[in-house]
Design a protein around this motif. Structure first.
Motif, short mmCIF file in Angstrom:
data_model
loop_
_atom_site.label_atom_id
_atom_site.label_comp_id
_atom_site.label_asym_id
_atom_site.label_seq_id
_atom_site.Cartn_x
_atom_site.Cartn_y
_atom_site.Cartn_z
N PHE A 4 0.83 -1.19 0.00
CA PHE A 4 0.00 0.00 0.00
C PHE A 4 0.87 1.24 0.00
O PHE A 4 1.65 1.47 0.92
CB PHE A 4 -0.93 -0.01 1.21
N LYS A 5 0.71 2.06 -1.04
CA LYS A 5 1.46 3.31 -1.14
C LYS A 5 0.85 4.40 -0.27
O LYS A 5 1.53 5.35 0.11
CB LYS A 5 1.51 3.77 -2.60
N SER A 6 -0.45 4.27 0.00
CA SER A 6 -1.14 5.27 0.81
C SER A 6 -2.12 4.60 1.75
O SER A 6 -2.63 3.50 1.48
CB SER A 6 -1.85 6.29 -0.08
N VAL A 7 -2.37 5.28 2.87
CA VAL A 7 -3.34 4.81 3.86
C VAL A 7 -4.24 5.98 4.22
O VAL A 7 -3.77 7.11 4.42
CB VAL A 7 -2.66 4.27 5.14
N LEU A 32 3.77 -2.23 6.85
CA LEU A 32 3.14 -1.10 6.18
C LEU A 32 4.02 0.15 6.31
O LEU A 32 4.31 0.61 7.41
CB LEU A 32 1.76 -0.82 6.80
N LYS A 33 4.43 0.67 5.17
CA LYS A 33 5.25 1.89 5.14
C LYS A 33 4.72 2.80 4.03
O LYS A 33 5.35 2.95 2.97
CB LYS A 33 6.72 1.55 4.92
N PRO A 34 3.56 3.39 4.24
CA PRO A 34 2.96 4.23 3.20
C PRO A 34 3.77 5.49 2.94
O PRO A 34 4.45 6.01 3.82
CB PRO A 34 1.59 4.58 3.78
N GLU A 216 -3.04 6.96 -8.06
CA GLU A 216 -2.56 6.25 -9.24
C GLU A 216 -1.17 5.64 -9.03
O GLU A 216 -0.75 4.79 -9.79
CB GLU A 216 -2.53 7.21 -10.44
N LYS A 217 -0.48 6.09 -7.99
CA LYS A 217 0.87 5.61 -7.73
C LYS A 217 0.91 4.22 -7.09
O LYS A 217 1.97 3.60 -7.03
CB LYS A 217 1.61 6.60 -6.84
N GLY A 218 -0.24 3.75 -6.58
CA GLY A 218 -0.25 2.43 -5.95
C GLY A 218 -1.52 2.19 -5.18
O GLY A 218 -2.45 3.01 -5.21
N ASN A 219 -1.58 1.05 -4.49
CA ASN A 219 -2.78 0.67 -3.78
C ASN A 219 -2.99 1.53 -2.53
O ASN A 219 -2.04 2.03 -1.93
CB ASN A 219 -2.69 -0.80 -3.37
N THR A 220 -4.26 1.67 -2.15
CA THR A 220 -4.64 2.48 -1.00
C THR A 220 -5.40 1.63 0.00
O THR A 220 -6.39 0.99 -0.34
CB THR A 220 -5.52 3.67 -1.42
N LEU A 221 -4.94 1.63 1.24
CA LEU A 221 -5.64 0.97 2.34
C LEU A 221 -6.47 2.02 3.06
O LEU A 221 -5.95 3.06 3.46
CB LEU A 221 -4.63 0.34 3.31
N ILE A 222 -7.76 1.77 3.20
CA ILE A 222 -8.67 2.75 3.80
C ILE A 222 -9.26 2.17 5.07
O ILE A 222 -9.98 1.16 5.04
CB ILE A 222 -9.79 3.12 2.81
N GLY A 238 -7.72 -0.81 -6.80
CA GLY A 238 -6.62 -0.14 -6.12
C GLY A 238 -6.95 0.29 -4.71
O GLY A 238 -6.05 0.65 -3.95
N ARG A 239 -8.23 0.27 -4.35
CA ARG A 239 -8.63 0.65 -2.99
C ARG A 239 -9.08 -0.58 -2.21
O ARG A 239 -9.83 -1.43 -2.72
CB ARG A 239 -9.79 1.63 -3.00
N LEU A 240 -8.65 -0.67 -0.97
CA LEU A 240 -9.13 -1.71 -0.08
C LEU A 240 -9.72 -1.04 1.17
O LEU A 240 -8.99 -0.47 1.97
CB LEU A 240 -8.02 -2.67 0.32
#
Length: 283
Positions: A4-7, A32-34, A216-222, A238-240
């Motif tokens: 995950f690139k973002s959280v 996890l290292k967003p 767009e840079k990577g998957n997102t954990l929400i 791309g979103r979880l």
């Protein structure tokens, strides 16, 4: 397992304690290292605590403060200089307390921690804008129960995104998070850079908007803070979205129940452990 690139940390007041419980259980196992973290309202405070490794300290401080606080409303203070609602002072002091020099340095080095804030349209004043904004949010949530509200934006409300990494002091960080959490009467109407600042959840209570194209840079954990009815959470590649197994019992602005804060945190840890078992071996 996906990287995950973002959280994203959703808003939800006291329920957001679930998020740090989940993070504490899942983050070490999943490494996890967003690069980017987005939060709104109390979710912004939880994002700060989680990313800086201060979730334990934050929980301890909130529990201590809510143990000492007897009521959420003090009508006897209406005609005195003491606050009628204790939330602002407790919230602000807790944020400031967890940010020492080392933590401030860690925040400034990154990852980016982005905070979403709402602003009323120019045709509304601070009080009318607050009333209309909060009313639109409450009505839309009651009628449609969307994960991502849209009504306020259609009415002309706008948002700004502030990066905590660019803050020079813990007081500035606390002010920004309180602006993002501004829900009168619990938090008084706030000002940011000359503009009225309101709870960012009015624009988007699950602030993917704060990612501003970086999805767009990577998957997102929400990380949500409550459960939603089937079909309310969008399915977007791309979103979880991760919901609690059940909505935490504590209400958004309950500052009198330390046992419910602990319970929400414990439930987050259990859900984090289940998440690990389910997804760790997936590609």
């Amino acid at each position: 397992m996906k990287k995950f690139k973002s959280v994203v940390f959703a808003g939800g007041g006291g329920r957001c304690i679930w998020q740090v419980g989940f993070w504490d259980a899942a983050s070490p196992e999943l490494k996890l290292k967003p690069e980017i973290v987005a939060g709104v309202s109390a979710g912004a405070a939880m994002a700060l605590a989680a990313i800086t490794g201060q979730s334990g300290a934050a929980l301890k401080l909130f529990k201590e403060a809510t143990t000492l606080n007897r009521k959420n409303f003090y009508p006897g203070n209406i005609f005195s200089s003491k606050p009628v609602f204790p939330h602002y002072d407790i919230y602000k002091n807790a944020i400031i307390e967890i940010i020492d020099k080392k933590t401030l340095s860690k925040i400034q080095k990154g990852p980016e921690i982005r905070v979403l804030i709402s602003h009323p349209p120019i045709y509304l004043g601070p009080r009318s804008g607050t009333f209309i904004g909060l009313l639109s949010y409450v009505i839309e949530k009651a009628v449609k129960q969307p994960a991502h509200p849209m009504l306020a934006s259609k009415l002309g409300f706008r948002s700004s995104v502030i990066k905590l990494n660019e803050c020079s002091s813990r007081e500035e960080i606390a002010h920004i998070i309180l602006c993002s959490s501004c829900t009168p009467p619990f938090v008084p109407i706030m000002q940011l850079e000359g503009k009225t600042a309101l709870d960012g959840g009015i624009i988007d209570n699950v602030p993917v908007k704060a990612l501003q194209g970086d999805e767009e840079k990577g998957n997102t954990l929400i990380l949500m803070s409550k459960t939603y009815k089937k079909g309310r959470i969008p399915e977007i590649p791309g979103r979880l979205y991760v919901e609690p197994s059940k909505t935490p019992e504590i209400s958004k602005w309950d500052y009198t129940s330390p046992h419910l804060l602990q319970k929400a945190y414990d439930e987050g840890r259990r859900d984090g452990e289940l998440f690990i078992k389910k997804y760790k071996n997936t590609k």
